[in-house]
Scaffold this motif. Structure first.
Motif: not given
Lengths: 610, 401
Positions: A370-373, A81-82, A75-76, A272-274
């Protein structure tokens, strides 16, 4: 550790304020990322110019920050994202809720998968971003993120390949097929080309393409190539190689279809989530993603389908499910070493994009990941995030309570003593490489490789790393050669490990501690080396052993060691075993190493002396 | 002897005006005298003024003729009054004398060379060349016109002649005491060190370096760091195994099998021995399970774990592989005891070698194992450790292990 290049001004705009470089570095440090380098757009392009042209138009002086992020934080990997992570960290934004648009089951676009794809790339996941507004900057960011993901989690497209398409230029339902017929039957106009190609021609064509040629081996030896078609048999893409030109996205694209074909479904979902969590912020309905259904003709349909609910038995993506973890409060705070109240813990978790709530009944904190983590796998990961949010520098530094006594390995104590003795005898210690070329280890010291002695490297970059040394001789001779103009006599030594194959060890090889010394002068120095060998044997002598035990034995002619001069070599014998040898180095060996003066050499197995 | 004669002469005389002449008078070669003069001058025993005179010297060819006579005269003498055949004449004299001598003798009209042979044209000749050469040798002046032929035949050359005018110097002594350089056993035994003069030492001259041994600087650093660990109660791990299996190096440390670090361009995989022979099977099962489906609170990576990947041998990429083995061993023990472990040893990475990267380097590793340890404890230990090295700072970075 991946590095992400972001435009400084764009980043500060996204953060809502400007920072000095020091302030920004400070912020990064607190969060756990690092500002690695500061450069300009111009610099970046200049360096890449010899590769293919980037999509950036015009050289500008825009300042670029290169930020290093942890390898498991997908996510970064882009500015979006950052910036989002940092905004949440400093409290400027709330954790977004990523959701799938609610549309009736029948209206969900479908992609049908054919049976043969299980042979080559079994899985596919898709999603749609509706009402996107692209501009130059975020468009490039979109492309760059795909690249970054391809390099990292996708393992250069072997595990997952991403394709992005202009939904308005194609028509669903889609199909993901592998032609049971030949690749020659797949024809389309690929991205950036004008004319139409057959799939097999295309692969040939890309053999000379610097960027794409490395992906060809993923499918070239297969009898079936995977293809994604739309309803009208337009080719969307030939994963993992290239997309079709027809569905290419551009700055004008409003609706984006993202598809990820893969050999690893878990990773495909993360990828895909990312993609969607990062860029759904540009959709007209912020953070809302439109779903796509995947239909498999076989058992794959049941590997990941929803177990219950409206979509029971179906595979609807993206899977933006939030993972729920119930963690006792103590499990979070005690490992850190601070006592924090639950309200404080929840506040800290919010900073790290982990929404949490307290289950008052049993002081258990419920964390919604969350899906980002996707990097959060275990309660200790949550604990770590709390610690980061709290600030490592604020954690009180305590000392472990356990009492332990220190000590060294006996072999190392012994070998350090010997090193001391040899240096006192006027020798200079050197440290040489363990890896060397096959020639240096064998041919140059006149030995043959019998195949059961040396460890051989499977993937050396150069010949310097072909084998692991089985003697310290080459290293010392090479060192001597590079310092050949030193004042005479040159006396060097090394105490280090060699590695030998050994069938009794669990890995099949073992280390052996050796001591070796080399003396180079206008005369051979045989007495010098003999003197050193004698001195070593004297100092390691156990008290009960006679002072002048005979430990030198001339090399038996039948077993003479090829790297030494004939009749000028001896074995060192200890407890009835041959543990070393010394002598004058053979002139042929000196010649091969390029040494003009005579040398004497000794090598002893130190472990045998213990 | 040369020294004696100079010093002796100066004792009774003011000066030696021309060292060249002096050398000739006492029968010493001037170059020998010159080195003595220089030495005496160095000690300020004599005062020497240099002068330079240019004069004629004989070249090698000239010296030969001064000694043996000019070639034309030699040739003439070899021709008897009645004449002689050419071949016979050639046999009587050396080839150079024949060649040069005959051409000059003919020029000077002393002989005639015809088909019958060589015959005299004059009765007798005078070897003026030899006379002049000898005069020059003896330092006598010769007329310009006589010099002409000698010059054109390149028998003489004009060279500067160096000479010295010597006088008593400030430290003049009639007999130089031999200065000793070093105090030896003989001096002590004989006791004559009291009477001897000892040469001045040039103490600012660069000294011959003594032969000493050295320990390697990197290993000295390793020693210093090791000492810190030992002071803090850490025990060294046995790290003398560079060959390791992927299982201990990666899998047991929860590094997933498709992780980029396991790529061939970061790790040295082995051709021989390519696979590890033995692994603790029950532990392998547990590790596989956690990778595939998670356990012990973890969600795992949810991929298919392959035994062949874990079996692959490599050169260890970190000493943490050894730490993993130590923890496993610790876990097998009947009762638990807290432990502190450390190691400083070589690791291998298949990287391109550049300014900041090597394929082989040393890694420092420390491990504390106990119940109830906290992050605060870790920070406390690190602070101690780095303080002893002279550094204090903390980034918030972590590695996925």
């Amino acid at each position: 550790m991946p590095t992400v290049s972001v435009g400084r001004d764009r980043l500060f705009q996204a953060l809502g304020r400007s920072y000095t470089q020091e302030e920004f570095e400070e912020l990064c440090f607190e969060y756990g990322i690092e500002l690695d380098d500061v450069t300009t757009e111009k610099e970046v392009i200049r360096k890449e110019k010899h590769l293919e042209a980037t999509t950036v138009a015009g050289d500008s002086e825009e300042v670029i920050y290169k930020i290093e992020v942890a390898a498991n934080r997908y996510d970064l990997l882009c500015l979006e994202g950052i910036a989002r992570a940092l905004r949440i960290f400093i409290g400027k934004e709330k954790i977004p809720v990523y959701s799938r648009r609610e549309i009736p089951c029948e209206s969900i676009l479908q992609i049908n998968v054919s049976k043969e794809t299980s042979q080559i790339r079994p899985y596919v996941v898709c999603a749609i971003l509706k009402g996107v507004s692209f501009n130059g900057a975020n468009y490039n960011s979109f492309i760059d993120l795909q690249d970054k993901l391809h390099q990292n989690i996708c393992r250069k497209r072997t595990l997952v390949a991403i394709g992005t398409h202009d939904l308005d230029k194609v028509e669903g339902p889609f199909s993901y097929e592998s032609q049971a017929l030949k690749p020659q039957d797949i024809t389309f106009v690929p991205l950036k080309q004008e004319k139409s190609f057959r799939a097999d021609e295309l692969l040939e064509f890309y053999r000379s393409d610097l960027k794409l040629k490395k992906f060809l081996p993923i499918i070239e030896n297969s009898s079936v190539y995977p293809v994604i078609y739309d309803k009208n048999r337009t080719v969307l893409s030939l994963p993992p190689i290239i997309n079709g030109a027809q569905s290419a996205i551009s700055l004008r694209t409003k609706n984006v279809l993202i598809e990820c074909t893969a050999t690893d479904l878990t990773k495909a979902k993360i990828v895909l989530n990312t993609m969607v969590t990062m860029f759904s912020e540009y959709c007209d309905s912020k953070f809302e993603v439109e779903p796509v259904g995947v239909v498999y003709p076989d058992d794959r349909q049941f590997e990941d389908c929803a177990p219950e609910g409206a979509f029971k038995g179906k595979n609807i993506y993206p899977d933006l499910a939030v993972t729920v973890m119930d963690i006792p409060l103590a499990e979070i705070t005690s490992p850190i070493g601070v006592s924090l109240g639950v309200a404080e813990v929840i506040r800290l978790l919010e900073k790290m994009q982990l929404h949490a709530s307290l289950n008052a009944a049993n002081s258990v904190v419920t964390v919604y990941v969350p899906p980002t983590r996707s990097d959060i796998l275990h309660p200790c990961d949550v604990m770590e995030d709390v610690a980061i949010a709290y600030g490592y520098n604020k954690i009180p530094k305590t000392k472990p309570k356990c009492m332990t006594t220190g000590g060294q390995q006996p072999l190392n104590v012994f070998s350090d003593k010997i090193r001391g003795e040899v240096s006192r005898a006027g020798y200079m210690e050197v440290l040489t490489w363990l890896l060397c070329s096959h020639e240096e280890n064998f041919a140059m010291v006149k030995r043959k490789d019998d195949g059961v002695t040396a460890v051989i490297i499977g993937n050396p970059r150069t010949s310097e790393f072909e084998v692991v040394r089985t003697s310290l001789m080459s290293g010392l001779l090479k060192t001597l050669k590079h310092n050949i103009d030193h004042r005479r006599p040159i006396k060097i030594f090394e105490a280090g490990d060699i590695v030998l194959l050994d069938g009794t060890r669990d890995v099949g090889a073992l280390n052996n501690r050796r001591l070796a010394a080399l003396c180079c002068n206008v005369t051979s120095g045989f007495e010098e080396i003999l003197g050193l060998a004698t001195r070593i044997m004297q100092v390691v002598r156990k008290p009960h052993e006679p002072a002048n035990a005979d430990f030198i034995r001339p090399s038996n002619v039948r077993f003479k060691e090829p790297e030494f001069f004939p009749n000028r070599q001896c074995y060192i014998v200890y407890n009835g075993k041959q543990i070393g040898c010394f002598g004058i180095v053979h002139p042929e060996v000196l010649e091969k190493f390029g040494i003009p003066d005579p040398c004497s050499f000794v090598e002893i197995d130190v472990e045998a002396l213990l | 002897m040369a020294e004696e004669s100079i010093l002796g002469f100066l004792q009774t005389n003011e000066a030696i005006s021309d060292s060249q002449q002096f050398a000739a008078s006492v029968g010493i070669d001037h170059s020998e005298l010159e080195s003595v003069i220089k030495s005496l001058r160095g000690f300020e025993i004599v005062d020497a003024q240099e002068f330079q005179q240019d004069q004629w010297f004989l070249k090698d060819e000239g010296k030969t003729y001064a000694r043996e006579g000019s070639p034309e005269v030699q040739l003439f003498k070899a021709v008897p009054p009645e004449g002689i055949a050419k071949e016979e004449l050639q046999r009587k004299v050396t080839p150079s004398v024949f060649k040069l001598g005959s051409s000059w003798a003919v020029k000077k009209k002393w002989v005639e060379i015809g088909r019958q042979g060589v015959s005299r044209k004059v009765e007798h000749v005078e070897d003026k060349i030899q006379v002049f050469l000898q005069q020059i040798e003896n330092g006598k002046v010769v007329d310009e016109k006589d010099l002409a032929e000698l010059k054109s035949r390149k028998l003489i050359e004009y060279k500067p002649l160096k000479g010295y005018t010597l006088r008593r110097g400030p430290k003049y002594v009639s007999k130089r005491k031999k200065a000793a350089t070093d105090l030896t056993r003989e001096h002590l035994l004989r006791g004559d060190w009291r009477d001897l003069e000892f040469k001045e030492y040039n103490l600012s001259a660069q000294v011959q370096p003594i032969q000493i041994g050295y320990l390697q600087p990197l290993l000295k650093v390793r020693d210093a760091i090791q000492r810190i660990f030992l002071q803090m109660g850490f025990e060294e791990m046995p790290t003398n195994n560079y060959v390791e299996s992927s299982f201990w190096n990666f899998d047991a440390l929860f590094q997933p099998q498709q992780h980029p670090a396991r790529d061939s361009h970061d790790t040295f995989f082995l051709k021989v021995p390519s696979s590890t022979r033995e692994l603790p099977e029950d532990y392998v099962d547990k590790v596989k399970h956690v990778h595939e489906s998670g356990d012990y609170g973890s969600m795992g990576y949810r991929y298919k774990w392959k035994r062949e990947e874990a079996d692959k041998n490599l050169l260890r990429t970190h000493t943490t592989a050894v730490s993993a083995r130590m923890l496993y061993k610790l876990a097998q023990q009947k009762s638990f005891n807290p432990k502190r472990y450390y190691s400083i040893d070589r690791v291998f990475r298949n990287e391109a070698v550049d300014r900041t990267h090597l394929a082989e380097f040393h890694q420092i590793e420390g491990l504390i194992c106990d119940r109830g340890l906290t992050l605060g404890d870790l920070l406390g230990v690190l602070e101690d450790f780095f303080a002893r090295l002279g550094m204090l700072y903390f980034p918030t970075k972590f590695f996925t292990f």
